[in-house]
Design a protein around this motif. Structure first.
Motif, PDB file in Angstrom:
ATOM      1  N   THR A   1      11.782 -44.971 -25.687  1.00 31.44           N
ATOM      2  CA  THR A   1      11.805 -45.943 -24.597  1.00 31.44           C
ATOM      3  C   THR A   1      11.614 -45.279 -23.253  1.00 31.44           C
ATOM      4  O   THR A   1      11.266 -45.923 -22.275  1.00 31.44           O
ATOM      5  N   PHE A   2      11.844 -43.960 -23.190  1.00 35.23           N
ATOM      6  CA  PHE A   2      11.727 -43.249 -21.921  1.00 35.23           C
ATOM      7  C   PHE A   2      10.276 -43.191 -21.463  1.00 35.23           C
ATOM      8  O   PHE A   2       9.966 -43.405 -20.310  1.00 35.23           O
ATOM      9  N   SER A   3       9.375 -42.892 -22.376  1.00 35.78           N
ATOM     10  CA  SER A   3       7.959 -42.801 -22.037  1.00 35.78           C
ATOM     11  C   SER A   3       7.138 -43.258 -23.234  1.00 35.78           C
ATOM     12  O   SER A   3       6.646 -42.434 -24.008  1.00 35.78           O
ATOM     13  N   PRO A   4       6.985 -44.566 -23.429  1.00 41.30           N
ATOM     14  CA  PRO A   4       6.343 -45.069 -24.648  1.00 41.30           C
ATOM     15  C   PRO A   4       4.852 -44.777 -24.739  1.00 41.30           C
ATOM     16  O   PRO A   4       4.304 -44.759 -25.826  1.00 41.30           O
ATOM     17  N   THR A   5       4.169 -44.568 -23.614  1.00 34.28           N
ATOM     18  CA  THR A   5       2.739 -44.286 -23.625  1.00 34.28           C
ATOM     19  C   THR A   5       2.494 -42.889 -23.107  1.00 34.28           C
ATOM     20  O   THR A   5       2.906 -42.547 -22.004  1.00 34.28           O
ATOM     21  N   ASN A   6       1.833 -42.053 -23.923  1.00 36.09           N
ATOM     22  CA  ASN A   6       1.512 -40.688 -23.527  1.00 36.09           C
ATOM     23  C   ASN A   6       0.123 -40.348 -24.020  1.00 36.09           C
ATOM     24  O   ASN A   6      -0.376 -40.934 -24.995  1.00 36.09           O
ATOM     25  N   SER A   7      -0.508 -39.385 -23.364  1.00 35.90           N
ATOM     26  CA  SER A   7      -1.842 -38.961 -23.781  1.00 35.90           C
ATOM     27  C   SER A   7      -2.029 -37.495 -23.443  1.00 35.90           C
ATOM     28  O   SER A   7      -1.304 -36.931 -22.626  1.00 35.90           O
ATOM     29  N   TYR A   8      -3.030 -36.892 -24.086  1.00 35.26           N
ATOM     30  CA  TYR A   8      -3.363 -35.499 -23.831  1.00 35.26           C
ATOM     31  C   TYR A   8      -4.867 -35.342 -23.931  1.00 35.26           C
ATOM     32  O   TYR A   8      -5.497 -35.804 -24.890  1.00 35.26           O
ATOM     33  N   GLY A   9      -5.446 -34.696 -22.926  1.00 39.21           N
ATOM     34  CA  GLY A   9      -6.881 -34.505 -22.908  1.00 39.21           C
ATOM     35  C   GLY A   9      -7.394 -34.525 -21.489  1.00 39.21           C
ATOM     36  O   GLY A   9      -6.611 -34.476 -20.527  1.00 39.21           O
ATOM     37  N   PRO A  10      -8.699 -34.609 -21.295  1.00 42.52           N
ATOM     38  CA  PRO A  10      -9.270 -34.628 -19.946  1.00 42.52           C
ATOM     39  C   PRO A  10      -8.718 -35.797 -19.127  1.00 42.52           C
ATOM     40  O   PRO A  10      -8.722 -36.944 -19.599  1.00 42.52           O
ATOM     41  N   PRO A  11      -8.244 -35.534 -17.908  1.00 43.73           N
ATOM     42  CA  PRO A  11      -7.649 -36.614 -17.091  1.00 43.73           C
ATOM     43  C   PRO A  11      -8.589 -37.782 -16.856  1.00 43.73           C
ATOM     44  O   PRO A  11      -8.149 -38.925 -16.782  1.00 43.73           O
ATOM     45  N   GLU A  12      -9.892 -37.503 -16.716  1.00 41.67           N
ATOM     46  CA  GLU A  12     -10.816 -38.600 -16.453  1.00 41.67           C
ATOM     47  C   GLU A  12     -10.904 -39.564 -17.634  1.00 41.67           C
ATOM     48  O   GLU A  12     -11.294 -40.719 -17.469  1.00 41.67           O
ATOM     49  N   LEU A  13     -10.518 -39.089 -18.813  1.00 39.90           N
ATOM     50  CA  LEU A  13     -10.504 -39.949 -20.000  1.00 39.90           C
ATOM     51  C   LEU A  13      -9.117 -40.525 -20.246  1.00 39.90           C
ATOM     52  O   LEU A  13      -8.954 -41.741 -20.357  1.00 39.90           O
ATOM     53  N   THR A  14      -8.113 -39.665 -20.327  1.00 40.52           N
ATOM     54  CA  THR A  14      -6.759 -40.137 -20.631  1.00 40.52           C
ATOM     55  C   THR A  14      -6.190 -41.006 -19.518  1.00 40.52           C
ATOM     56  O   THR A  14      -5.396 -41.905 -19.775  1.00 40.52           O
ATOM     57  N   GLY A  15      -6.610 -40.746 -18.275  1.00 33.34           N
ATOM     58  CA  GLY A  15      -6.102 -41.550 -17.168  1.00 33.34           C
ATOM     59  C   GLY A  15      -6.562 -42.985 -17.204  1.00 33.34           C
ATOM     60  O   GLY A  15      -5.974 -43.850 -16.558  1.00 33.34           O
ATOM     61  N   ALA A  16      -7.634 -43.246 -17.962  1.00 34.76           N
ATOM     62  CA  ALA A  16      -8.168 -44.606 -18.052  1.00 34.76           C
ATOM     63  C   ALA A  16      -7.712 -45.332 -19.308  1.00 34.76           C
ATOM     64  O   ALA A  16      -8.143 -46.457 -19.564  1.00 34.76           O
ATOM     65  N   ILE A  17      -6.836 -44.702 -20.110  1.00 32.01           N
ATOM     66  CA  ILE A  17      -6.320 -45.331 -21.328  1.00 32.01           C
ATOM     67  C   ILE A  17      -4.909 -45.818 -21.068  1.00 32.01           C
ATOM     68  O   ILE A  17      -4.010 -45.015 -20.787  1.00 32.01           O
ATOM     69  N   GLY A  18      -4.692 -47.106 -21.125  1.00 36.24           N
ATOM     70  CA  GLY A  18      -3.381 -47.682 -20.873  1.00 36.24           C
ATOM     71  C   GLY A  18      -2.755 -48.265 -22.123  1.00 36.24           C
ATOM     72  O   GLY A  18      -3.353 -48.287 -23.205  1.00 36.24           O
ATOM     73  N   SER A  19      -1.525 -48.754 -21.970  1.00 34.96           N
ATOM     74  CA  SER A  19      -0.801 -49.313 -23.108  1.00 34.96           C
ATOM     75  C   SER A  19      -1.499 -50.545 -23.672  1.00 34.96           C
ATOM     76  O   SER A  19      -1.459 -50.800 -24.881  1.00 34.96           O
ATOM     77  N   LEU A  20      -2.170 -51.323 -22.808  1.00 36.76           N
ATOM     78  CA  LEU A  20      -2.889 -52.506 -23.291  1.00 36.76           C
ATOM     79  C   LEU A  20      -4.044 -52.096 -24.195  1.00 36.76           C
ATOM     80  O   LEU A  20      -4.292 -52.720 -25.236  1.00 36.76           O
ATOM     81  N   ASP A  21      -4.769 -51.025 -23.810  1.00 40.60           N
ATOM     82  CA  ASP A  21      -5.853 -50.527 -24.658  1.00 40.60           C
ATOM     83  C   ASP A  21      -5.326 -50.117 -26.018  1.00 40.60           C
ATOM     84  O   ASP A  21      -5.914 -50.438 -27.057  1.00 40.60           O
ATOM     85  N   LEU A  22      -4.204 -49.380 -26.029  1.00 40.74           N
ATOM     86  CA  LEU A  22      -3.644 -48.898 -27.292  1.00 40.74           C
ATOM     87  C   LEU A  22      -3.132 -50.054 -28.143  1.00 40.74           C
ATOM     88  O   LEU A  22      -3.296 -50.055 -29.368  1.00 40.74           O
ATOM     89  N   SER A  23      -2.527 -51.047 -27.506  1.00 40.89           N
ATOM     90  CA  SER A  23      -2.028 -52.206 -28.251  1.00 40.89           C
ATOM     91  C   SER A  23      -3.171 -52.970 -28.908  1.00 40.89           C
ATOM     92  O   SER A  23      -3.083 -53.371 -30.075  1.00 40.89           O
ATOM     93  N   ARG A  24      -4.249 -53.161 -28.177  1.00 39.28           N
ATOM     94  CA  ARG A  24      -5.395 -53.881 -28.735  1.00 39.28           C
ATOM     95  C   ARG A  24      -6.039 -53.099 -29.870  1.00 39.28           C
ATOM     96  O   ARG A  24      -6.466 -53.676 -30.876  1.00 39.28           O
TER      97      ARG A  24
END
Length: 486
Positions: A97-120
């Motif tokens: 619950t502290f940080s439910p969405t996390n990513s690793y990789g190039p910032p220009e890619l991971t920065g554009a991936i949000g929880s809504l994208d992952l949920s869909r």
């Protein structure tokens, strides 16, 4: 996820379905090499070199499980790159619950991936593949279609976790690689669930506070969204406006609501204090569109101590509670007059009151809508609904202006994880790292890692000081069954 197309199913040309099966007519779009093998054959051999033997797969899994939480995704990415070559990965977890969405990789890619994208993506994968199997296909991420692999799992507590790997190319993966990916993700999530369940009190408190802040922001935007829709529908339903005027008014309200939501998204990112008069004025601005095309008169009574600050979380919750109460009264009470007031009481409370002269039929549990009652309780507040048939209804919400002092830990070892307690128990017996490793069936490097964490958490500089604290806390204790997790 609009525009997503999976690679499930075959087309008679030797394509692969979402679980890596082929139709036997070609080598998965494989490109011939000089040695006569397809590209897919070569990649299959590559992953089997690292994962083919059970001991190799277990070694890779241990690399991930031994990694401290802040570096978990980085290590998981490094380990999985030999199994599923990828450019980036992201997770959506109900375990943390502290940080439910996390990513690793190039910032220009991971920065554009949000929880809504992952949920869909998770929803699409769940609808196109068998439960417990990864899905591979194409998804619209960061402005373009990209090949992805999606795997999901649900630990024992029922909170799901989704892992999305953004691949470098669209070559279908072999069924064996997908099966290993699923099992590794199941193991990682089960381990994380275990760590979250056994979290120390201080960690659990921080996690709950973060979860409350996130829930507060979600509820705030949900309430604002509901209010905006109600305000837009009001002129469209009004019998006093012609069609052109109703459409023009609704359009203006929609544009204003969009601007407010965008500004609110930035405002609600942080927790701070707000002047009481400014917080109440924002509430009034939110309420007026709800009543603009009704015959209901709104009376307001702002707090008398206008220059006094109130915690933003209390202000957010009070506004949400008032807004929900007003919406419910408009829908169920049919009032002709509403009175809304805020008061800063002498005993340190923010008291919000909504009083209407309607039918008096509102129920005591009315504020459970949008989890408003839960938010009030989470801040240590209370609420009441007093309805008198034929005379009207009064909703009262009391929120503390100061958070309660956290209880002091009585046990100096409260901050230790179960495995760290076991290591400290062995350390208190005067055993060396090699002996501790043998007794707990873990590696000596893992013992060193746990000892370093123990010294930091107990705020001591030597093993002797840690042992002294352990003795004062009642360690060492009689031997008990050992945990399986390291």
């Amino acid at each position: 996820m609009d525009g997503m197309s999976g690679s499930n199913g075959t087309d008679g040309k030797g394509r692969v379905d979402g679980n890596g099966r082929t139709d036997g007519k070609s080598q998965l779009h494989g490109k011939s090499r000089a040695d006569g093998r397809s590209r897919t054959d070569a990649e299959g051999e590559a992953w089997q070199q690292h994962w083919g033997r059970p001991e190799d797969a277990l070694a890779r899994a241990l690399e991930v499980l031994r990694t401290p939480r802040p570096d978990l995704l980085r290590q998981l990415s490094a380990v999985l790159d030999t199994l599923v070559p990828h450019a980036a990965l992201a997770q959506l977890s109900g375990v943390c619950t502290f940080s439910p969405t996390n990513s690793y990789g190039p910032p220009e890619l991971t920065g554009a991936i949000g929880s809504l994208d992952l949920s869909r993506l998770a929803e699409r994968a769940a609808g196109t593949t068998t439960a417990g199997r990864p899905w591979q296909g194409e998804a619209e991420l960061a402005g373009q279609s990209r090949p992805v692999v999606v795997t999901a799992t649900t630990p024992g507590n029922g909170n799901g976790a989704v892992l999305v790997l953004v691949r470098r190319d669209a070559e279908p993966l072999a069924a064996g690689a997908l099966a290993v990916l699923q099992q590794l993700w199941d193991l990682v999530v089960a381990h994380s669930d275990h760590r979250a369940t056994d979290a120390a009190p201080t960690q659990a408190t921080a996690s709950r506070a973060s979860a409350n802040a996130r829930a507060r922001a979600i509820a705030e935007f949900t309430g604002t969204h509901s209010a905006a829709l109600t305000a837009i529908l009001a002129p469209l339903r009004s019998a006093d406006l012609d069609d052109a005027t109703a459409r023009r008014t609704a359009t203006e309200l929609a544009v204003t609501a969009l601007l407010d939501l965008r500004q609110g998204a930035e405002l609600d990112r942080t927790l701070s204090e707000q002047p009481a008069d400014a917080a109440f004025a924002r509430l009034v601005r939110e309420l007026r569109p709800l009543l603009r095309h009704t015959q209901v008169q709104l009376d307001i009574a702002p707090p008398t101590e206008a220059d006094r600050s109130v915690p933003a979380d209390a202000a957010h919750t009070a506004r949400d509670a008032v807004r929900v109460a007003v919406l419910l009264m408009l829908e169920q009470e049919k009032p002709t007059r509403l009175h809304v007031s805020w008061q800063l009481t002498a005993d340190g409370l923010l008291r919000a009151v909504v009083r209407g002269d309607g039918l008096g039929v509102l129920t005591a549990d009315a504020l459970t809508v949008h989890r408003t009652a839960d938010r009030i309780a989470a801040l240590g507040g209370r609420h009441g609904v007093e309805a008198v048939p034929g005379w009207g209804t009064t909703v009262t919400v009391d929120l503390p202006l100061a958070l309660p002092e956290p209880a002091l830990a009585t046990d100096p070892l409260d901050g230790l994880q179960p495995r760290e307690r076991e290591v400290l128990d062995q350390l208190a017996r005067g055993r060396r790292n090699r002996d501790i490793a043998a007794a707990l069936h873990i590696s000596e490097s893992t013992v060193k890692f746990h000892v370093a964490n123990i010294l930091a958490k107990l705020d001591v500089s030597s093993r002797g000081e840690a042992a002294a604290l352990a003795h004062s806390a009642g360690l060492p204790r009689p031997p008990v069954g050992l945990h399986a997790a390291s």
